[in-house]
Design an enzyme around this catalytic site. Structure first.
Site, PDB file in Angstrom:
ATOM      1  N   ASP A  16       0.723  -1.159  -0.028  1.00  0.00           N
ATOM      2  CA  ASP A  16      -0.003   0.008   0.096  1.00  0.00           C
ATOM      3  C   ASP A  16       1.030   1.322  -0.092  1.00  0.00           C
ATOM      4  O   ASP A  16       2.086   1.315  -0.768  1.00  0.00           O
ATOM      5  CB  ASP A  16      -0.825   0.046   1.259  1.00  0.00           C
ATOM      6  CG  ASP A  16      -2.103   0.397   0.904  1.00  0.00           C
ATOM      7  OD1 ASP A  16      -2.289   1.835   0.923  1.00  0.00           O
ATOM      8  OD2 ASP A  16      -3.399  -0.160   0.905  1.00  0.00           O
ATOM      9  N   ASP A  25      -2.100   2.343  17.748  1.00  0.00           N
ATOM     10  CA  ASP A  25      -2.913   1.194  17.102  1.00  0.00           C
ATOM     11  C   ASP A  25      -2.173   0.118  16.417  1.00  0.00           C
ATOM     12  O   ASP A  25      -2.807  -1.144  16.347  1.00  0.00           O
ATOM     13  CB  ASP A  25      -4.145   1.668  16.575  1.00  0.00           C
ATOM     14  CG  ASP A  25      -5.376   1.984  17.641  1.00  0.00           C
ATOM     15  OD1 ASP A  25      -5.838   1.147  18.452  1.00  0.00           O
ATOM     16  OD2 ASP A  25      -6.091   2.830  17.354  1.00  0.00           O
ATOM     17  N   HIS A  54      -3.902   6.139   3.292  1.00  0.00           N
ATOM     18  CA  HIS A  54      -4.713   4.989   2.826  1.00  0.00           C
ATOM     19  C   HIS A  54      -4.052   3.498   3.526  1.00  0.00           C
ATOM     20  O   HIS A  54      -4.663   2.626   3.880  1.00  0.00           O
ATOM     21  CB  HIS A  54      -4.411   4.899   1.395  1.00  0.00           C
ATOM     22  CG  HIS A  54      -5.169   4.002   0.630  1.00  0.00           C
ATOM     23  ND1 HIS A  54      -4.983   2.692   0.316  1.00  0.00           N
ATOM     24  CD2 HIS A  54      -6.495   4.058   0.160  1.00  0.00           C
ATOM     25  CE1 HIS A  54      -5.797   1.836  -0.156  1.00  0.00           C
ATOM     26  NE2 HIS A  54      -6.914   2.637  -0.287  1.00  0.00           N
ATOM     27  N   VAL A  71      -9.453   1.935  18.037  1.00  0.00           N
ATOM     28  CA  VAL A  71     -10.240   1.116  17.236  1.00  0.00           C
ATOM     29  C   VAL A  71      -9.315  -0.223  17.424  1.00  0.00           C
ATOM     30  O   VAL A  71      -8.419  -0.409  18.007  1.00  0.00           O
ATOM     31  CB  VAL A  71     -10.160   1.467  15.714  1.00  0.00           C
ATOM     32  CG1 VAL A  71     -10.838   2.777  15.439  1.00  0.00           C
ATOM     33  CG2 VAL A  71      -8.522   1.673  15.051  1.00  0.00           C
ATOM     34  N   ALA A 185      -6.983  -7.233  -9.518  1.00  0.00           N
ATOM     35  CA  ALA A 185      -8.366  -8.214  -9.382  1.00  0.00           C
ATOM     36  C   ALA A 185      -8.431  -9.134 -10.037  1.00  0.00           C
ATOM     37  O   ALA A 185      -9.164 -10.336  -9.589  1.00  0.00           O
ATOM     38  CB  ALA A 185      -9.352  -6.951  -9.220  1.00  0.00           C
TER      39      ALA A 185
END
Length: 319
Positions: A16, A25, A54, A71, A185
């Site tokens: 990424d 976190d 991102h 979170v 994909a």
């Protein structure tokens, strides 16, 4: 007796735009020795400051630590490795960086790879230039790219890696569109994820959480499974963000929506399945378990929108 699977002992590579390596976190689960960047001139650890990043958002969905901050990830004790293949400044990258990263992850004992990224090309080499004019690539670079990327994916798959990728955010049904290809994909040996989302959750928490997201690419030929990706259809209503996904950014927390958010949900559940089986499970068997335990949202066959269903973390580790 409490039954809990956390992803402990599983290594997830996040290909990424880098990560906030100091985020409370993310830091507890981040392997800083293996994290790296293939983007020239950019470190895997993003620039200081509070901003949406991102890669950090994706990483938090997968494995934000339990108790680290605000979170918690799907697999809160999985080990994450950040591999930068997209510039944190432009959001774009070179496919050569992605191919290097796939090989790097496979050679460094990746259990799962997540790729929340992609692009659509014409198979015949046509493309639109910066002026919006359709041009023909005379060197057949598109076909060469497809072949090379598939080789890199196959290399990782043959080493036992579960490879997960986002379906894309073009809002297109790829069935019957043989002239175009969305990569990675549509590569073989990849679990491709579309996005589901609620509509108006802030006003009615009993709403359907599994509408197909307005932007999600779909198609029986493309989608294997769906994951929560959020949506923004209520914008500019001030509560539109509550239909989105909250996760980590750089030095803060942000709402975002996309198949980029759906894919890491599936990657996190894959990590749970591997942990549940103490690593004694093949990548093919992990995919079978994901599909078998997914919630069938649109009939019992393969849905245009949701593939074999929306991923279900609880069922994936209890059935």
């Amino acid at each position: 007796m409490e039954f809990r699977v956390t992803g402990e002992g599983v290594r997830v590579f996040i290909l990424d735009s880098g990560i906030d390596a100091e985020h409370p976190d993310l830091a507890p689960n981040l392997n800083t020795s293996l994290s790296t960047s293939f983007v020239p001139g950019e470190d895997y650890n993003v620039q200081p400051g509070a901003f949406f990043n991102h890669g950090s958002h994706v990483a938090g969905i997968i494995a934000a630590a339990d108790g680290g901050g605000k979170v918690i990830g799907v697999a809160p004790k999985a080990e994450i490795v950040a591999v930068k293949v997209l510039s944190e400044y432009t959001g774009s990258g070179d496919f050569s960086w992605l191919m290097q990263a796939l090989v790097y992850a496979a050679d460094n004992d990746a259990d799962v790879i997540n790729m929340s990224l992609g692009a659509i090309f014409y198979r015949n080499g046509f493309y639109y230039d910066e002026f919006g004019e359709l041009q023909k690539d005379p060197t057949n670079e598109i076909q060469a790219l497809i072949v090379a990327l598939q080789r890199a994916v196959d290399y990782a798959y043959k080493k036992g890696v579960v490879i997960v990728a986002s379906a894309g955010n073009d809002g297109v049904n790829l069935d019957g569109l043989g002239s175009v290809i969305t990569i990675p994909a549509e590569m073989n040996n990849i679990i491709t994820v579309s996005a589901s989302a609620p509509h108006g959750w802030a006003y009615d928490t009993s709403v359907n959480l599994d509408e197909i997201a307005s932007y999600s690419n779909t198609g029986r030929s493309l989608v294997d499974i769906a994951g929560p990706g959020g949506d923004f259809t209520l914008y500019p209503d001030p509560n539109y963000k509550y239909d989105m996904v909250l996760s980590t950014g750089s030095e803060a927390y942000y709402f975002a929506a996309g198949t980029s958010m759906a894919s890491p949900h599936v990657a996190g559940v894959a990590a749970l399945i591997i942990a549940k089986n103490a690593g004694n499970i093949t990548n093919h068997e992990v995919e079978k378990q994901l599909i078998k335990t997914a919630d069938k949202l649109d009939g019992n066959g393969k849905s245009v929108s949701f593939g074999k269903g929306r991923v279900n973390a609880y069922r994936a580790v209890t059935e």
